[in-house]
Write an enzyme that holds these catalytic residues in place. Structure first.
Site, PDB file in Angstrom:
ATOM      1  N   CYS A   1       0.819  -1.202   0.000  1.00 23.18           N
ATOM      2  CA  CYS A   1       0.000   0.000   0.000  1.00 23.18           C
ATOM      3  C   CYS A   1       0.857   1.257   0.000  1.00 23.18           C
ATOM      4  CB  CYS A   1      -0.905   0.034   1.236  1.00 23.18           C
ATOM      5  SG  CYS A   1      -1.915  -1.433   1.432  1.00 23.18           S
TER       6      CYS A   1
ATOM      7  N   ASN B   1      -5.676   3.912   3.186  1.00 15.57           N
ATOM      8  CA  ASN B   1      -5.207   3.378   1.907  1.00 15.57           C
ATOM      9  C   ASN B   1      -6.372   2.841   1.092  1.00 15.57           C
ATOM     10  OD1 ASN B   1      -5.616   1.220   3.758  1.00 15.57           O
ATOM     11  ND2 ASN B   1      -4.447  -0.127   2.411  1.00 15.57           N
TER      12      ASN B   1
ATOM     13  N   CYS C   1      -7.679  -0.039   1.077  1.00 16.08           N
ATOM     14  CA  CYS C   1      -8.570  -0.961   1.787  1.00 16.08           C
ATOM     15  C   CYS C   1      -8.859  -0.527   3.224  1.00 16.08           C
ATOM     16  CB  CYS C   1      -7.987  -2.377   1.778  1.00 16.08           C
ATOM     17  SG  CYS C   1      -7.625  -2.989   0.128  1.00 16.08           S
ATOM     18  N   THR C   2      -8.536   0.687   3.574  1.00 17.85           N
ATOM     19  CA  THR C   2      -8.875   1.366   4.834  1.00 17.85           C
ATOM     20  C   THR C   2      -8.245   0.754   6.085  1.00 17.85           C
ATOM     21  OG1 THR C   2     -10.963   0.221   5.427  1.00 17.85           O
ATOM     22  CG2 THR C   2     -11.116   2.005   3.798  1.00 17.85           C
ATOM     23  N   GLU C   3      -7.161  -0.013   5.956  1.00 19.78           N
ATOM     24  CA  GLU C   3      -6.534  -0.551   7.169  1.00 19.78           C
ATOM     25  C   GLU C   3      -5.220   0.140   7.526  1.00 19.78           C
ATOM     26  OE1 GLU C   3      -4.434  -3.148   4.071  1.00 19.78           O
ATOM     27  OE2 GLU C   3      -6.223  -1.913   4.308  1.00 19.78           O
TER      28      GLU C   3
ATOM     29  N   ALA D   1      -8.281 -11.075   0.542  1.00 25.73           N
ATOM     30  CA  ALA D   1      -9.215 -11.770  -0.344  1.00 25.73           C
ATOM     31  C   ALA D   1      -8.558 -12.911  -1.102  1.00 25.73           C
ATOM     32  CB  ALA D   1      -9.835 -10.770  -1.324  1.00 25.73           C
ATOM     33  N   THR D   2      -7.369 -12.691  -1.652  1.00 25.14           N
ATOM     34  CA  THR D   2      -6.737 -13.712  -2.482  1.00 25.14           C
ATOM     35  C   THR D   2      -5.891 -14.677  -1.676  1.00 25.14           C
ATOM     36  OG1 THR D   2      -6.662 -12.085  -4.270  1.00 25.14           O
ATOM     37  CG2 THR D   2      -5.385 -14.097  -4.572  1.00 25.14           C
ATOM     38  N   ILE D   3      -5.109 -14.162  -0.727  1.00 26.15           N
ATOM     39  CA  ILE D   3      -4.231 -15.079  -0.002  1.00 26.15           C
ATOM     40  C   ILE D   3      -5.036 -16.009   0.906  1.00 26.15           C
ATOM     41  CG2 ILE D   3      -2.209 -13.595  -0.152  1.00 26.15           C
ATOM     42  CD1 ILE D   3      -2.657 -12.806   2.767  1.00 26.15           C
TER      43      ILE D   3
END
Length: 962
Positions: free
Chosen positions: A357, A569, A571-573, A758-760
């Site tokens: 990010c 960022n 994804c807001t984390e 989501a993917t990992i």
């Protein structure tokens, strides 16, 4: 179905590949014809509803849509052509009828199939071909090696319960024809296994193991190691394949030449071929399609080789590189921890862009604005997600000194940002992604809220990028108090951008006074509640802008001495400081929490070991990383932030028999995050003792002995006790950590952030991040194809109670994976397997609040709301702020009409009497935490009193909510 034909065949749009063919029961191969599917469905309706069905527009539309949908299913599944058996097509017809609610027609169709199957069996007319020949890649033909097929299938089924290798072999043979290619044989095996996933989740592992055969054949032949190999062969072949892989990768200028200086023999010995068997089909196919290094479209990387390549890439600067590489490999290949996608993509390659990010602030001058857009392009090229702070850019109508004109505001530039993200698609691997942030006092905020609308001037719309509100506490207070709110241009009040908390409130009030005495001319006054209403309305209608909270991010930031957090960022984390000179960078990885629940308990010793190694890996990223722009390198080396998160939270609850919507789940969220925080902070401090403190440590909250749990008190003091309620209970010896941090310092300015994963999480075969289960049975479609996903925890529980059968499978299909309407499922299992939209959002917020107190950054918190109303949205997001959350992410909303099928009284569908099933067991224990308060209790605030003049929003202004 293959015997049906009609001159009046319904018109169907054919889009399947010309090479898609159908294997009939006789073994003959014919072209795929969607019209025959339409005929079969039509005849099923006529058999039940009579001749009137032939002229019914309802039936005609359903037949056309279903036939085309089935055709598309196979077109996606076999994008490059191939063969499909007639039985597979009939399975899809049956599924389409069930999903649509046409139960009578579906039953008639099932009976029709069974009747004709018996007739064929009695007549003996379907005889398999006595011999089949296989076509090799060079065009030569040889007899089908049935022995090797049986070896592959039996290897794939070894150690798995409730799978039948003989059925896979027999059903696969039906899908073969004389002259089939070698790849066609593999495809037939995998397709047969994957169709059985809905019967038992273990078939996903069988399918993945069959896919391994393709991977081995492709990679090993390319590396000149072997023509083909079985699973057992890989115990010996992985090592030479790995050594050869490093040689070829360096030769192709894809791998870092430094990898050749490792002890490759030692690392090759450490590869564990048995870990290939951990993959689900979705996980392995995702790796193959998106992660494995390839040359001329040939993937020459294998799973354990990939994990070792990443481990080596992260160990490049270690003193004992081999020992550390093996340690990192063990963590990755066991799925105890997984690095983020950029790290998996690029570690050990010639361009090691490993960070996830990037956060930027866009200055208010034309050269800097386009410089920021260029930086976006360069960062996106190397797979970075972007968060842009656009608040400094002057608003529409602002004076431009250089031209004596008026500004067009922020929106036209955001259109350019949107198109740049589309054009630069992260190196061809995935779509570029950016999120623009704007503070709620910005004069352009109302138009900013509408950027994702599908109506209006398209030149002022951004259909591809994300947007987020950066909301000060003062605005939320005025919403609660039903007061006015003033919008300004940053060109006339630039210091608001860098202020927060009490200082912001004081200066904001001064600017408001200047509008009243005529000193400020460019402003707009609105009711805070009306703007809040529009924010929520647009969030429901378009999914954007997300709602994030400026003051909580800044007041609790460990780096408040070194700058200001101006945005989050993509994804807001991530909550890191930005400025024109610094582009914040974060480096992510996630602990698989499910892997750390052993015998129904969270294994603290294992968790500590995992966290310590993970923090070391993340810290290494900073030194090894490729930086596309100098501001990112400057920021990352100065502050060294990392973001250790988690995934598999829902699986960890299942492993303990805990329902998501429960006090026990909230308590587990609290306890597990406390342990991760405890070990992560200590690990970073110990790294500081070994490697040195990060450059800007002095003056940070860390240096003052203020840990994340302590910073909650700072937020309470700045915001006011009546506007926040956060549980601050704790179980660990935090004084010990405070003393250690004061004496040793910290290696990293920030250590924790929970990303979406989501993917990992797909790679590891667990639920995403902190999410509840989306559905218990569904078909997932992505760039890798379609995958049936079944909740294996649920299946195992239902099997234990004698409830897993064809009837249950059909019920779950009909109810979109929900167990709630199915009468014979006991109440305790209904609670345990409630899906995302069946979990009240208060539980999501409460669990997130318990985590947030331990985290120095934030968390990607999706909110799922069923039966959306304005009041429900209003209360949910106010509660998120009231509970001290820093950010929220996507709103996933279902209107009342979308949930009707799951709430009407249809629990009798294919139902079996409760008397046939074991009695539901009692709950395991009383809730470990008090249930979160409901809507009315929340709005009353502490002590049973509402915050002053708090006014709820009854309904949003959009039609969907009315």
């Amino acid at each position: 179905m293959d015997t049906l034909a009609s001159p009046d065949r319904p018109s169907v749009s054919v889009t399947a590949p010309d090479t898609l063919r159908v294997i009939k029961r006789t073994g003959d191969v014919v072209p795929f014809d969607a019209g025959k599917i339409a005929v079969a469905i039509s005849k099923a309706f006529i058999a039940v509803e009579g001749d009137n069905a032939a002229t019914s527009s309802r039936v005609r539309d359903f037949v056309k849509e279903s036939a085309e949908a089935i055709e598309q299913t196979f077109a996606r599944r076999l994008a490059d052509g191939g063969t499909v058996h007639i039985e597979d097509i009939q399975d899809q017809v049956e599924l389409a009828l069930m999903r649509s609610g046409e139960q009578k027609v579906a039953r008639a169709y099932v009976l029709y199939r069974e009747e004709h199957a018996r007739a064929r069996e009695e007549s003996g007319i379907e005889k398999p071909h006595p011999t089949l020949n296989v076509t090799a890649a060079d065009g030569s033909r040889r007899p089908l090696d049935l022995g090797r097929i049986e070896t592959l299938v039996f290897d794939a089924c070894e150690g798995l319960e409730n799978v039948d290798p003989n059925k896979i072999v027999q059903d696969s043979l039906k899908n073969l024809y004389d002259g089939v290619t070698i790849d066609g044989v593999s495809q037939a095996l995998m397709m047969t296994a994957r169709t059985l996933v809905e019967k038992d989740p273990n078939y996903t592992y069988v399918t993945a193991r069959l896919l391994q055969d393709n991977l081995r054949r492709e990679a090993l032949s390319f590396l000149d190691v072997a023509e083909d190999a079985t699973y057992g062969d890989m115990a010996e072949l992985y090592k030479p394949a790995f050594v050869r892989y490093v040689e070829r990768g360096i030769e192709f200028e894809q791998l870092d030449p430094e990898l050749a200086n490792f002890d490759l023999e030692r690392l090759g010995e450490a590869l564990d071929h048995s870990r290939d068997n951990q993959f689900t089909y979705l996980g392995l196919q995702t790796l193959y399609d998106r992660y494995f290094i390839h040359r001329d479209d040939v993937r020459y990387e294998l799973p354990q080789v990939m994990f070792m390549r990443v481990a080596m890439g992260l160990a490049l600067n270690e003193d004992d590189r081999e020992t550390r590489a093996i340690e990192f490999y063990e963590l990755l290949s066991s799925f105890d921890y997984m690095a983020s996608t950029p790290t998996l993509f690029n570690a050990g390659t010639v361009r090691s862009q490993l960070s996830s990010c990037y956060l930027t602030t866009v200055p208010d001058d034309l050269e800097s604005i386009y410089g920021a857009i260029r930086d976006n392009a360069m960062l996106s090229k190397w797979a970075g997600g972007l968060g842009n702070d656009w608040t400094p850019v002057r608003a529409l109508g602002s004076y431009i000194k250089g031209t004596n004109g008026k500004s067009q505001g922020v929106v036209p530039f955001l259109k350019v940002v949107n198109d740049t993200a589309v054009a630069v698609n992260q190196g061809g691997k995935r779509k570029g992604a950016v999120c623009a942030y704007l503070e709620t006092w910005h004069l352009d905020v109302e138009e900013f809220l509408e950027l994702r609308k599908n109506t209006g001037d398209d030149r002022r719309r951004t259909h591809d990028m994300n947007t987020a509100n950066w909301v000060p506490d003062l605005f939320m207070k005025r919403v609660f108090n039903d007061e006015e709110w003033t919008l300004f241009s940053p060109s006339t009040c630039p210091d608001l951008h860098d202020l927060y908390g009490v200082a912001f409130e004081k200066r904001y009030a001064e600017y408001e006074e200047m509008t009243r005495n005529g000193q400020l001319k460019l402003f707009k006054r609105v009711k805070a509640k009306d703007l809040w209403r529009k924010m929520l309305s647009m969030l429901f209608e378009t999914g954007h802008p997300w709602i994030t909270f400026k003051d909580a991010c800044n007041i609790r930031s460990p780096q408040s001495h070194a700058g200001v957090v101006h945005s989050s960022n993509l994804c807001t984390e991530i909550t890191l400081n930005t400025s024109p000179d610094e582009i914040a960078v974060c480096n992510l990885g996630s602990i698989n929490l499910a892997q750390h629940v052993v015998d129904g308990e969270l294994d603290n010793d294992k968790l500590k070991k995992t966290v310590r190694t993970a923090v070391r890996m993340l810290d290494n990223v900073i030194d090894i990383n490729y930086y596309a722009v100098p501001q990112a390198r400057n920021s990352n080396f100065k502050h060294r932030p990392v973001g250790l998160g988690l995934m598999g939270f829902q699986d960890a609850l299942y492993a303990q028999g805990i329902a998501y919507a429960s006090g026990e789940a909230v308590a587990f969220a609290d306890r597990s995050m406390e342990l991760i925080s405890y070990h992560a902070i200590e690990a970073s401090s110990d790294l500081a003792a070994e490697r040195g403190r990060y450059e800007s440590f002095e003056g940070s909250l860390w240096s003052q002995g203020v840990l994340p749990i302590d910073s909650v008190d700072k937020l309470k003091a700045e915001r006011g006790e009546q506007y926040i309620e956060v549980d601050t209970s704790q179980t660990q010896d935090w004084d010990r950590i405070r003393d250690k941090v004061r004496s040793q310092g910290m290696r990293n300015s920030n250590v924790m952030a929970i990303a979406p994963t989501a993917t990992i999480s797909n790679i590891c075969g667990v639920t995403q991040s902190i999410e509840p289960t989306y559905q218990n049975l569904f078909v997932k479609s992505n760039l890798s194809g379609e995958f049936t996903v079944v909740n294996s925890w649920m299946v195992n529980d239902l099997k234990e109670r004698g409830l897993w059968d064809e009837v249950m499978i059909n019920d779950l299909k009909y109810y979109d994976g929900s167990v709630q309407p199915i009468d014979r499922i006991p109440d305790d299992l209904k609670a345990k397997y409630a899906t995302a939209f069946e979990v009240e959002p208060k539980w999501l917020v409460e669990a997130a609040a318990r985590r947030q107190k331990w985290i120095d950054q934030a968390q990607s918190l999706n909110l799922y709301i069923q039966g959306v109303s304005g009041k429900k949205l209003d209360v949910t997001y106010r509660m998120a702020w009231f509970r001290g959350l820093k950010t929220t992410y996507y709103l996933r909303a279902l209107g009342a009409t979308s949930v009707e099928k799951s709430t009407v009284d249809r629990g009798k569908l294919n139902a079996v009497s409760n008397g046939t099933a074991p009695q539901a067991s009692a709950p395991a224990a009383a809730p470990a935490a008090e249930e979160p308060r409901g809507i009315d209790d929340f709005l009353k605030g502490k002590g049973g009193q509402r915050p002053p003049s708090a006014g709820e929003i009854d309904e949003l202004g959009c039609e969907a909510c009315q």
